[in-house]
Scaffold this motif. Structure first.
Motif, PDB file in Angstrom:
ATOM      1  N   UNK A   1       0.543  -1.184   0.192  1.00  0.00           N
ATOM      2  CA  UNK A   1       0.077   0.163  -0.022  1.00  0.00           C
ATOM      3  C   UNK A   1       0.840   1.404   0.066  1.00  0.00           C
ATOM      4  N   UNK A   2       2.198   1.078   0.287  1.00  0.00           N
ATOM      5  CA  UNK A   2       3.019   2.098   0.646  1.00  0.00           C
ATOM      6  C   UNK A   2       3.957   2.403  -0.424  1.00  0.00           C
ATOM      7  N   UNK A   3       3.987   3.730  -1.002  1.00  0.00           N
ATOM      8  CA  UNK A   3       4.930   3.745  -2.249  1.00  0.00           C
ATOM      9  C   UNK A   3       6.289   3.645  -1.868  1.00  0.00           C
ATOM     10  N   UNK A   4       6.973   4.098  -0.750  1.00  0.00           N
ATOM     11  CA  UNK A   4       8.132   4.527  -0.429  1.00  0.00           C
ATOM     12  C   UNK A   4       8.387   4.161   1.042  1.00  0.00           C
ATOM     13  N   UNK A   5       8.689   2.951   1.504  1.00  0.00           N
ATOM     14  CA  UNK A   5       8.824   2.346   2.744  1.00  0.00           C
ATOM     15  C   UNK A   5       9.918   3.048   3.577  1.00  0.00           C
ATOM     16  N   UNK A   6      11.028   3.453   2.978  1.00  0.00           N
ATOM     17  CA  UNK A   6      11.829   4.327   3.501  1.00  0.00           C
ATOM     18  C   UNK A   6      11.313   5.692   4.196  1.00  0.00           C
ATOM     19  N   UNK A   7      10.547   6.167   3.192  1.00  0.00           N
ATOM     20  CA  UNK A   7      10.172   7.492   3.756  1.00  0.00           C
ATOM     21  C   UNK A   7       9.190   7.161   4.943  1.00  0.00           C
ATOM     22  N   UNK A   8       8.375   6.056   4.927  1.00  0.00           N
ATOM     23  CA  UNK A   8       7.389   5.760   6.012  1.00  0.00           C
ATOM     24  C   UNK A   8       8.228   5.601   7.366  1.00  0.00           C
ATOM     25  N   UNK A   9       9.145   4.717   7.130  1.00  0.00           N
ATOM     26  CA  UNK A   9       9.966   4.369   8.173  1.00  0.00           C
ATOM     27  C   UNK A   9      10.717   5.612   8.909  1.00  0.00           C
ATOM     28  N   UNK A  10      11.033   6.530   8.289  1.00  0.00           N
ATOM     29  CA  UNK A  10      11.668   7.583   8.749  1.00  0.00           C
ATOM     30  C   UNK A  10      10.939   8.350   9.661  1.00  0.00           C
ATOM     31  N   UNK A  11       9.649   8.578   9.156  1.00  0.00           N
ATOM     32  CA  UNK A  11       8.633   9.344  10.048  1.00  0.00           C
ATOM     33  C   UNK A  11       8.154   8.443  11.241  1.00  0.00           C
ATOM     34  N   UNK A  12       7.785   7.325  11.014  1.00  0.00           N
ATOM     35  CA  UNK A  12       7.482   6.068  12.103  1.00  0.00           C
ATOM     36  C   UNK A  12       8.467   6.464  12.941  1.00  0.00           C
ATOM     37  N   UNK A  13       9.725   6.321  12.720  1.00  0.00           N
ATOM     38  CA  UNK A  13      10.772   6.529  13.989  1.00  0.00           C
ATOM     39  C   UNK A  13      10.778   7.897  14.671  1.00  0.00           C
ATOM     40  N   UNK A  14      10.615   8.779  13.917  1.00  0.00           N
ATOM     41  CA  UNK A  14      10.698  10.175  14.745  1.00  0.00           C
ATOM     42  C   UNK A  14       9.338  10.302  15.264  1.00  0.00           C
ATOM     43  N   UNK A  15       8.224   9.720  15.005  1.00  0.00           N
ATOM     44  CA  UNK A  15       7.019   9.572  15.743  1.00  0.00           C
ATOM     45  C   UNK A  15       6.803   8.455  16.874  1.00  0.00           C
ATOM     46  N   UNK A  16       7.987   7.578  17.189  1.00  0.00           N
ATOM     47  CA  UNK A  16       7.934   6.508  17.993  1.00  0.00           C
ATOM     48  C   UNK A  16       6.838   5.629  17.733  1.00  0.00           C
TER      49      UNK A  16
END
Length: 346
Positions: free
Chosen positions: A61-76
């Protein structure tokens, strides 16, 4: 080069770096990061899921998992994965995706017209996390049955047709507890007293309502049919309800998908506690989930002297009623002749 110029150059360089980094960060956070075509997509995260499990769910469902992971990590988010049902919309960015995965969306459960507990459990398990077997075992837990004066045969009366809002990851126990609470809310003092006036408990009233429900789809006729059965019960006559025979046949064959349009004479001798031609009184449990109009028909039946009824030939879907057996025999023959002419073999 003087000190002031050096400071100015360093400041400009730092500002440029910050702007570039900020642009990269903004792109990571706020650019579109979905690749599904639907306008909306519901994601279900099972109980006990890890962050890695969530990533596998999101991968298609997600176009770029790296971008998602970066935000997910920042948001704990990796340390705070929650189970549930989450709504994703087309065009969401990574920040919105993480935010959405923290907002459990309830499910609106609607159910009616189920014949058995097994059918009901299957219907519900398609809408919430617990599977049908777990639901059935939870509904039929011996302690729960004893505490609520139910049996494994009649616990199906607990479910009042309506629309309910629950979370997808609700446990089987919490779902059961919600349903028993709704059952007690429905069977308030007023309805319980109405049942008592008909010499019925709420469980008995629901079982009778299930027969009334199956006898007629015409809601305006149900109070009259309820009156017939209550008259028979007062006279200690067998209920002689064809829908109970049909239920008994399906139960014997272990096939509730079959369609039975006609009850034959030999069917009336089927040995079953659900066959009200052979057993005096109500069957041990409901033969369907009665809707509210059937329940209200039993609580407020039409007062009359009718003891018999059969399907009407002249008013399709309705019935002809009689107070005496000779009158009924005339109506029954008329219907029998008509249905024989239709060639209904089952």
């Amino acid at each position: 080069m003087d000190k002031k110029k050096i400071i100015t150059i360093v400041s400009v360089v730092l500002m440029s770096v910050l702007l570039i980094y900020g642009g990269i960060l903004a792109n990571q956070v706020f650019s579109k990061n979905t690749k599904f075509s639907q306008k909306e997509f519901y994601v279900q995260v099972p109980t006990g899921s890890s962050y890695e499990d969530v990533k596998k769910i999101l991968e298609p469902l997600v176009e770029n998992m790296n971008r998602f992971e970066m935000v997910a990590n920042k948001r704990s988010y990796p340390e705070n994965v929650k189970p549930g049902r989450f709504l994703l919309t087309n065009g969401m960015n990574s920040y919105q995706l993480v935010k959405a995965l923290r907002s459990n969306v309830p499910v609106k459960l609607a159910f009616n017209n189920q014949e058995r507990l097994e059918d009901f459990a299957g219907r519900i398990s398609s809408q919430i996390e617990p599977d049908s077997l777990l639901l059935i075992n939870t509904f039929q837990d011996s302690t729960f049955l004893k505490e609520n004066n139910f049996t494994s045969e009649n616990v199906f009366v607990m479910f009042i047709p309506n629309t309910y809002e629950v979370y997808w990851n609700i446990s089987a126990e919490k779902f059961r507890d919600k349903m028993i609470k709704e059952y007690h809310n429905f069977w308030n003092k007023e309805r319980t007293e109405k049942a008592a006036k008909q010499s019925l408990t709420p469980v008995e009233a629901t079982i009778l309502a299930s027969i009334v429900h199956k006898e007629s789809v015409k809601k305006d006729e149900r109070p009259r049919i309820a009156g017939v059965y209550l008259n028979r019960m007062k006279l200690e006559m067998p209920l002689q309800a064809d829908p109970t025979v049909i239920f008994a046949k399906k139960l014997k064959d272990n096939d509730f998908k079959q369609t039975i349009k006609r009850v034959f004479y030999n069917d009336l001798f089927l040995n079953s506690p659900y066959n009200t031609y052979k057993v005096i009184g109500l069957p041990p449990g409901p033969i369907a989930m009665p809707d509210i109009t059937a329940l209200e028909a039993v609580l407020a039946p039409e007062k009359h002297d009718f003891i018999y009824f059969c399907a009407s030939v002249d008013r399709f879907g309705y019935h002809e009623f009689a107070a005496t057996l000779p009158e009924h025999n005339v109506n029954a023959k008329k219907y029998s002749d008509w249905i024989n002419g239709q060639g209904v073999a089952r």
